[in-house]
Structures are given as C-alpha cells and as structure tokens.
Design a protein around this motif. Structure first.
Motif, PDB file in Angstrom:
ATOM      1  N   LEU A   1      35.626   7.925  44.874  1.00 18.84           N
ATOM      2  CA  LEU A   1      34.944   8.642  45.427  1.00 18.84           C
ATOM      3  C   LEU A   1      34.374   8.268  46.475  1.00 18.84           C
ATOM      4  O   LEU A   1      33.809   8.757  47.501  1.00 18.84           O
ATOM      5  CB  LEU A   1      33.786   9.396  44.436  1.00 18.84           C
ATOM      6  CG  LEU A   1      34.394  10.648  43.614  1.00 18.84           C
ATOM      7  CD1 LEU A   1      33.362  11.003  42.466  1.00 18.84           C
ATOM      8  CD2 LEU A   1      34.508  11.748  44.390  1.00 18.84           C
ATOM      9  N   CYS A   2      33.812   6.942  46.503  1.00 19.06           N
ATOM     10  CA  CYS A   2      33.108   6.176  47.140  1.00 19.06           C
ATOM     11  C   CYS A   2      33.738   5.855  48.662  1.00 19.06           C
ATOM     12  O   CYS A   2      32.935   5.147  49.512  1.00 19.06           O
ATOM     13  CB  CYS A   2      32.159   5.024  46.444  1.00 19.06           C
ATOM     14  SG  CYS A   2      31.053   5.795  45.438  1.00 19.06           S
TER      15      CYS A   2
ATOM     16  N   TYR B   1      26.765  10.559  50.304  1.00 21.19           N
ATOM     17  CA  TYR B   1      26.395   9.973  49.268  1.00 21.19           C
ATOM     18  C   TYR B   1      25.644  11.092  48.170  1.00 21.19           C
ATOM     19  O   TYR B   1      26.079  11.026  46.877  1.00 21.19           O
ATOM     20  CB  TYR B   1      25.452   8.873  49.594  1.00 21.19           C
ATOM     21  CG  TYR B   1      24.548   8.348  48.154  1.00 21.19           C
ATOM     22  CD1 TYR B   1      25.252   7.608  47.295  1.00 21.19           C
ATOM     23  CD2 TYR B   1      23.149   8.712  47.994  1.00 21.19           C
ATOM     24  CE1 TYR B   1      24.902   7.217  46.043  1.00 21.19           C
ATOM     25  CE2 TYR B   1      22.682   8.267  46.761  1.00 21.19           C
ATOM     26  CZ  TYR B   1      23.388   7.522  45.831  1.00 21.19           C
ATOM     27  OH  TYR B   1      22.880   7.157  44.654  1.00 21.19           O
TER      28      TYR B   1
ATOM     29  N   SER C   1      30.112  20.285  44.915  1.00 22.53           N
ATOM     30  CA  SER C   1      30.105  19.340  44.000  1.00 22.53           C
ATOM     31  C   SER C   1      29.942  19.781  42.570  1.00 22.53           C
ATOM     32  O   SER C   1      30.625  19.161  41.679  1.00 22.53           O
ATOM     33  CB  SER C   1      29.207  18.213  44.309  1.00 22.53           C
ATOM     34  OG  SER C   1      29.541  17.730  45.920  1.00 22.53           O
TER      35      SER C   1
ATOM     36  N   ILE D   1      28.339  12.867  46.382  1.00 25.61           N
ATOM     37  CA  ILE D   1      28.885  12.196  45.632  1.00 25.61           C
ATOM     38  C   ILE D   1      28.054  11.916  44.438  1.00 25.61           C
ATOM     39  O   ILE D   1      28.897  12.082  42.947  1.00 25.61           O
ATOM     40  CB  ILE D   1      29.480  10.717  46.184  1.00 25.61           C
ATOM     41  CG1 ILE D   1      30.219  10.857  47.401  1.00 25.61           C
ATOM     42  CG2 ILE D   1      29.650   9.856  45.296  1.00 25.61           C
ATOM     43  CD1 ILE D   1      30.585   9.580  47.900  1.00 25.61           C
TER      44      ILE D   1
END
Length: 534
Positions: free
Chosen positions: A416-417, A395, A366, A398
């Motif tokens: 993204l979610c 999560y 990430s 993210i």
C-alpha cells in the motif's frame, strides 16, 4: 330473448359479448362480413367470432356496442374520442354502411383539434396509449402530435428566447404568444442563448409513455443522430429521470422501450455538451442514461467529455454508487482520470487541482470493505508525481484503509505504501507515520530518512550503510554533531525519540529474520538428510 343474443364475439381473449347480429352488422362493415362467413360455415352459434388486437380490448368493444344499441348515439369527449375513432376504423363503421356512423362522428369532433385547450390535447393524446398501433396507423396520433406542437409554439415560454436567469415555469394558457419553428435545427453558436432551465411543458409530457414521446421527437426532427437541440435534450433528460423515479411506469416498460430516447439524449449531449454542460452536469447525464442500457461507444464518448473537464468536478460528483462489488464506482473514476491525464489541453495548474480532488476521493473510498488494494493503488498512482505538492493526503488515506481492513498482512501493508513519495511528506506527517504501529518499520525509516533532503545543512540526520538494504541497529546512528538549530526543541526531541523507537523496531525485525533463517536452514538440512535415513 335468444333471438336478441344470437351472436357471440370473443374480444382479445378477455371477454365474450352476446349480441344481436342484426344490430351490430347494421353499423360495422367488418362484423357484417364476418357474420355472413360464419353463417355459411354454420358454426357461429357454437364458437362465435374471434377478434384479436381489438383497440382498447373489452372496454373499447363495450363502447361500440353501446353506440350500436343506442341507434348510433353516443357522447363523444376528449377522453374517449381516440378509442372510439380507432374502433370505428377497425370495424369499418363508415358512411357506406350507415349514415352518421361512428367514424364520421369522431371525425367531426376532431376537426376542431387545433382549437382545443392544452389539457384537452394532453388527455386525448395520452388515451392513444391503449390503442397505440391503431392510432398510429390511422394517422390520428400524428394529428394529435401536430396539435400539441402547434400549442407549444403558440404558447412558447418567454424564458426560452430571452436571457432571463429565471427558470420558473409559466402556464401554456397564460404565456405570451411567441412562436418558433419546432423543426428548425439549433446550432452550437446559438443554442446557449436559447436554452431554458426547464420549459413549462416538460412536466406535462413527462407522464407520457415512451412510444408516444418517440413520435413527438421524430415529428420535431430531432430523433436519434439528428438531435442537436439543447432544449429537446434537456427535456429528454428530465423525462428519463422521471421514468426511473416512477417505479410503476418503469416496470410497465422495459429498458428497450426507452433505448431510442436514451440514444437521442447522448447525441444531443455530444453535440452541445461542451458549451452547455458542466462536469457535474455530464456526470448527472451519465447516471441518468446508464439505467437504460447505454451503448459502449456512447459511454466512451460521454466519459471522454467528462474526463476532459475533470478539474471542474467536486468530491460529491465522483462519489457515484457502484455495484455489488463496491460502494462506489471506482472503475469509472479510473477511466475518467486516464482521459484527463492524456488530454491535449493539460496544464500543471489543472493537474494539481485534480490531484487534490483525487486525494480527497481516496480518503472517502478507503473504508469500503470491498475495495481491493489494487484498486486503491490504481487510483493513487493514476496521476503523475507532479500532480501533488504533498503526499500527506495519500498517507492519511492509506492509514484509513489499513485501519478499516484489519486483516492485512505485512506484505499488503508494505504494498500500500509504494504509492508514497516520502520526500513530499510533511514533517508533521512523518512524525505520525513514525509513531504508527500499523506502518511497516522499513517504510517509517525511509520516510524519516527522506526528511534529510529538506535540511539546509551538510550534516545528515541519519546515516544508512549503502552496501546493504538491511535495517539493523548498527546501520542507523544519531550524529552527535548534527546542526538542529532549524528545528524547535519539541521537534528535535520528537525526532530523537522517533529514531530511537525505529532503532528498537529494526532490531526486533532483524531478530525475527534471524530466527526465520535458522528455521529454514534446519528444514533444508532435514530435507537433504531424509534420503539417507531411508
């Protein structure tokens, strides 16, 4: 003095030798013939004799000159016999020209090659590199390789044929006298019992150039598609790894020079890989051979083997360096996941194991500034929903991604979610999500609403008007008669505060939308009235 140096010989464009033609022609049939031809043309004193592709270049011809000027005497050793033999063949220095000529002397020295020590064979064989084509065409190279393989067979490491767990090397000079047939084919059923971690001769042969190693493998009968030997496959992997680490050698030879050996490795891995290599081992193989121009078909086959065992991998195994477009090779991981998901031998237990692994991988990649949202989502959505009991890890990945990419727009953060399954978020993570200002309000609301499915009562924590998707304040109310006895006082207080906070954020978002609608209405009216003003 001029009579002693009446012949000029230009060797490989490197150096010119001034010699006595009579002395040289006394031992060399080729030079004797060339001198006669040049004398007929009367050009020898002006231009001399040009010789290209002479074995060993100027150094090789210097050794021959010493032999001729010393009346056919020279000290022959394991270090120079390869070059002297090739020079003698090239110049025709046989018994027909002179007795006890150079060719015969080297032949006499090579007659006892099978009785040489291991180190002597290595030295002599390695010196063939400077005159490889000549040593190959004269048969000298094959004679040395035969002696090399015979020495390996005579001094076979006991670890190769026993089930000992030790992987230590033993010297060829002191190893027990076990024998094996190096041309025999191993079978998948027997190969595991006869495979060492590393044989004693691996390091010694790792210093040889690729052309000689190719000849060795060909002589053993395991080259190319014929390779089904785990022992030879492990040696070649060790050899290729050593070649990449030794920058000097790697620059001397191109990737094409190692291409045949890399192909041989892949065939060997495909033949015995399922029983001999773990997922980590296969990934290591891929990293080693990729540096030598791996063919597409071979890469696909190798990745298929890796993908089918992906549940055996660890996070470190997947963190493979990428190119200039990213820190890690995300595309490779995506291909491996695709193979795993489409595997015929799939179980829910294995799927969940890979799910936990991929969540860790997402968290690791990430922060990469070059990682695009599409790649992140590609990894996150590559597994079916059943692979995860919880989406908490997704999560958190993210959150790290948004934190590391500060310039993301509202739409990008919302996008993204989309990979989140809100119903599989834990209550603790929902609390974090509701407090996270980087998460769009609509996402936080949906996550909190999803928690109602986990409440074992008929009362609802949150009510949303089903006739619209808007998030206005009058559509989100707290029920006064909610049964919250299943939650702790701290959880109830936090949920109440979170819902109130979300109400405020929703109101602010609604106001912003109203302002934008008003501005757009003005622009529409302006564009509609503009023609009349003109």
């Amino acid at each position: 003095m001029q009579g002693l140096c009446n012949l000029q010989i230009h060797i490989n464009g490197e150096q010119t030798f001034f010699l006595d033609g009579k002395i040289i022609s006394k031992y060399s049939g080729r030079l004797k013939k060339s001198i006669k031809q040049e004398k007929r043309r009367a050009e020898i004193k002006k231009s001399g004799i040009e010789i290209d592709d002479f074995p060993g270049g100027a150094y090789g011809f210097e050794l021959v000159s010493r032999f001729c000027y010393n009346n056919g005497g020279i000290s022959i050793t394991v270090s120079n016999v390869s070059l002297l033999h090739c020079c003698a063949v090239f110049l025709g220095m046989t018994e027909k020209i002179s007795t006890k000529n150079l060719f015969q002397q080297t032949e006499n020295f090579l007659e006892r090659i099978l009785y040489w020590s291991w180190s002597d064979i290595l030295v002599c064989l390695k010196n063939c590199d400077s005159c490889f084509s000549h040593a190959d065409s004269s048969g000298l190279l094959q004679r040395l390789i035969h002696a090399l393989l015979a020495k390996i067979a005579q001094n076979l490491d006991i670890n190769i044929i026993t089930s000992s767990s030790s992987c230590s090397s033993s010297s060829p000079e002191t190893a027990s006298g076990f024998r094996f047939s190096y041309s025999s084919k191993a079978t998948p059923d027997s190969v595991k019992q006869s495979s060492p971690c590393k044989a004693w001769w691996f390091d010694d042969l790792a210093n040889f150039p690729p052309n000689i190693i190719e000849r060795v493998i060909q002589s053993m009968g395991f080259y190319g598609t014929d390779n089904n030997s785990l022992l030879l496959t492990k040696f070649l992997l060790h050899y290729l790894k050593t070649a990449t680490q030794r920058n000097a050698n790697y620059n001397t030879y191109s990737r094409l020079d190692y291409g045949g050996l890399a192909d041989t490795v892949i065939h060997g891995v495909i033949m015995v890989g399922k029983i001999a290599f773990s997922c980590r081992g296969l990934l290591w193989v891929l990293r080693v051979v990729s540096g030598f121009g791996l063919k597409k078909d071979y890469r696909v086959e190798l990745e298929k083997m890796i993908g089918n065992t992906l549940d055996q991998a660890t996070l470190d195994d997947l963190l493979i360096s990428g190119n200039e477009r990213g820190v890690y090779d995300v595309n490779l991981v995506l291909r491996l996941i695709k193979v795993f998901v489409n595997s015929d031998e799939m179980s829910l237990r294995r799927m969940k194991k890979v799910g936990r692994l991929i969540d860790k991988y997402l968290g690791e990649i990430s922060p990469d500034q070059n990682l695009k949202i599409s790649k992140f989502l590609g990894v996150a959505e590559s597994l079916p929903d059943c692979a995860r009991d919880s989406f908490d890890g997704v999560y958190r990945a993210i959150d790290i991604y948004i934190e590391s990419h500060r310039g993301l727009s509202f739409e990008e953060r919302s996008s993204l979610c989309r990979c989140l399954n809100y119903e599989k978020l834990s209550l603790e993570v929902c609390k974090e999500l509701a407090k996270n200002p980087k998460i769009p309000p609509r996402i936080a609301v949906q996550a909190l609403i999803s928690q109602k499915s986990k409440t074992p009562t008929k009362d609802q924590l949150v009510y949303m008007n089903p006739s619209t998707n808007s998030c206005s304040s009058h559509q989100m109310v707290l029920k006064k008669d909610i049964n919250l006895h299943i939650f702790s006082k701290e959880d109830k207080d936090h949920m109440t505060l979170s819902l109130q906070r979300m109400q405020r954020r929703a109101v602010e978002l609604e106001k912003t939308c109203m302002v934008m609608k008003g501005q757009m209405s003005k622009m529409v009216r302006h564009n509609r009235d503009f023609p009349r003003l003109c």
